[in-house]
Write a protein that holds these residues in place. Structure first.
Motif, short mmCIF file in Angstrom:
data_model
loop_
_atom_site.label_atom_id
_atom_site.label_comp_id
_atom_site.label_asym_id
_atom_site.label_seq_id
_atom_site.Cartn_x
_atom_site.Cartn_y
_atom_site.Cartn_z
N ILE A 1 -1.00 -6.78 0.42
CA ILE A 1 -0.69 -7.25 1.71
C ILE A 1 -0.77 -8.78 1.61
O ILE A 1 0.18 -9.58 2.18
N GLU B 1 -10.67 -11.02 4.21
CA GLU B 1 -10.46 -9.57 4.31
C GLU B 1 -11.82 -9.04 4.30
O GLU B 1 -12.87 -9.57 3.91
N LEU C 1 0.32 -7.80 12.11
CA LEU C 1 0.17 -8.82 11.02
C LEU C 1 1.05 -9.92 10.93
O LEU C 1 0.67 -11.18 10.98
N THR D 1 -6.14 -3.15 10.38
CA THR D 1 -5.04 -2.42 9.99
C THR D 1 -5.32 -1.10 9.30
O THR D 1 -6.54 -0.91 8.38
N ASP D 2 -4.22 -0.12 9.36
CA ASP D 2 -4.45 0.83 8.72
C ASP D 2 -3.50 1.16 7.57
O ASP D 2 -3.17 2.37 7.32
N PHE D 3 -2.80 0.32 7.46
CA PHE D 3 -1.75 0.08 6.48
C PHE D 3 -0.57 0.59 6.79
O PHE D 3 0.49 1.04 6.04
N SER D 4 -0.28 0.86 8.22
CA SER D 4 0.94 1.34 8.78
C SER D 4 2.02 0.40 8.92
O SER D 4 1.54 -0.88 8.97
N LEU E 1 -8.45 -9.97 8.16
CA LEU E 1 -7.75 -8.63 7.95
C LEU E 1 -8.83 -7.55 7.68
O LEU E 1 -9.41 -7.59 6.83
N HIS F 1 -10.09 -3.58 7.39
CA HIS F 1 -9.58 -2.17 7.37
C HIS F 1 -10.67 -1.25 7.66
O HIS F 1 -11.94 -1.53 6.92
N ALA G 1 0.69 -1.57 12.23
CA ALA G 1 -0.17 -2.78 11.70
C ALA G 1 0.40 -3.94 10.95
O ALA G 1 0.06 -5.16 11.18
N GLU G 2 1.52 -3.61 10.44
CA GLU G 2 2.15 -4.56 9.63
C GLU G 2 2.96 -5.56 10.48
O GLU G 2 2.89 -6.92 10.49
N VAL H 1 -6.96 -8.96 12.71
CA VAL H 1 -6.01 -7.91 12.67
C VAL H 1 -6.63 -6.63 11.99
O VAL H 1 -6.58 -6.61 10.77
#
Length: 274
Positions: free
Chosen positions: A71, A84, A18, A8-11, A34, A36, A14-15, A6
């Motif tokens: 997260i 991660e 996830l 993720t750009d923390f948007s 995860l 980034h 993206a959540e 997954v």
């Protein structure tokens, strides 16, 4: 299938991806990777040789680590193995290289619900991953409280080249013990008689053992509208397609993607590479 990646750009998008990945992982004892991607601006990249940008980069990395830690503490990830990683690389390139290096089985990415499909076509990071990924990619456009697709659409022309990736489609369908709705879209520009379409179906499915399926011939003005309308009619949980690596989804869609599909195809989409 054991490893889900997954990015993720923390948007919020993206959540949403996830959360869907967490539901799949929990049900099947999978692990989630995860990732980034920290893309360094070109002007900062130019300054690295002199050491001027190193403190800024370290600050970005630290902030990313803190966000990922937050997260991982979310309740929906409890007891799920999370690996991660933070990479300094262009997003699409980093996602693809990480997937290959870590033997990822499935990539799940978030996308804006309104322009998601359009972004896939016109060259976003999502499109590049879909086009070049050797493993299936799921696009999640909205938050899904219960990602457990039991009614899956597979739209195709059911040509010879579809047979190899179709095996992966069946693996995914069997993972959820779902019904598979095989549909070919007939349009004014790609018309087939019912008799011809049935023969194509019969020849195609004769080579596979499919537990629970049905075949459909759907007429519409274009392929995009046909997929949307058919998926809505049967209340599908997921749309699946096959694509060539050369041209992304444009191989399947004969023209530029319609505004109708971009705005209304909010159902999750999974793409398998031919």
């Amino acid at each position: 299938m054991k490893r889900i990646l997954v990015p993720t750009d923390f948007s919020t998008q993206a959540e949403n991806a996830l959360k869907a990945a967490a539901q799949i992982a929990r049900k099947n004892d999978f692990e989630i990777h995860l990732l980034h991607m920290l893309e360094i601006p070109s002007q900062m990249n130019d300054a690295i040789s002199g050491g001027a940008a190193i403190p800024e980069i370290m600050l970005f990395i630290q902030k990313a680590k803190e966000t990922i830690h937050y997260i991982k503490e979310q309740h929906y990830l409890k007891d799920i193995p999370i690996i991660e990683s933070i990479k300094l690389e262009k997003a699409s390139q980093g996602i693809l290289s990480y997937s290959k290096e870590n033997n990822i089985d499935l990539i799940i990415m978030g996308s804006n619900g309104v322009s998601g499909i359009e972004e896939i076509i016109i060259g976003s990071n999502t499109e590049k991953v879909v086009r070049l990924s050797a493993v299936p990619v799921i696009i999640i456009k909205e938050e899904i409280n219960n990602f457990n697709p039991k009614n899956i659409v597979f739209a195709s022309d059911f040509s010879e080249e579809i047979k190899k990736p179709f095996k992966k489609v069946l693996d995914f369908v069997n993972l959820f013990d779902a019904k598979l709705n095989l549909v070919t879209i007939c349009t004014p520009n790609s018309f087939k008689t019912t008799a011809i379409a049935k023969k194509i179906f019969q020849k195609f499915i004769s080579e596979f053992e499919i537990k629970n399926f049905s075949t459909h011939i759907y007429n519409d003005l274009n392929i995009e509208k046909g997929i949307i309308h058919f998926s809505k009619e049967i209340n599908a949980d997921l749309i699946s397609l096959c694509t060539h690596g050369r041209t992304g989804l444009s191989h399947f869609f004969t023209g530029s993607i319609s505004e109708d599909l971009a705005n209304h195809a909010t159902k999750p989409l999974i793409v398998f590479k031919i």
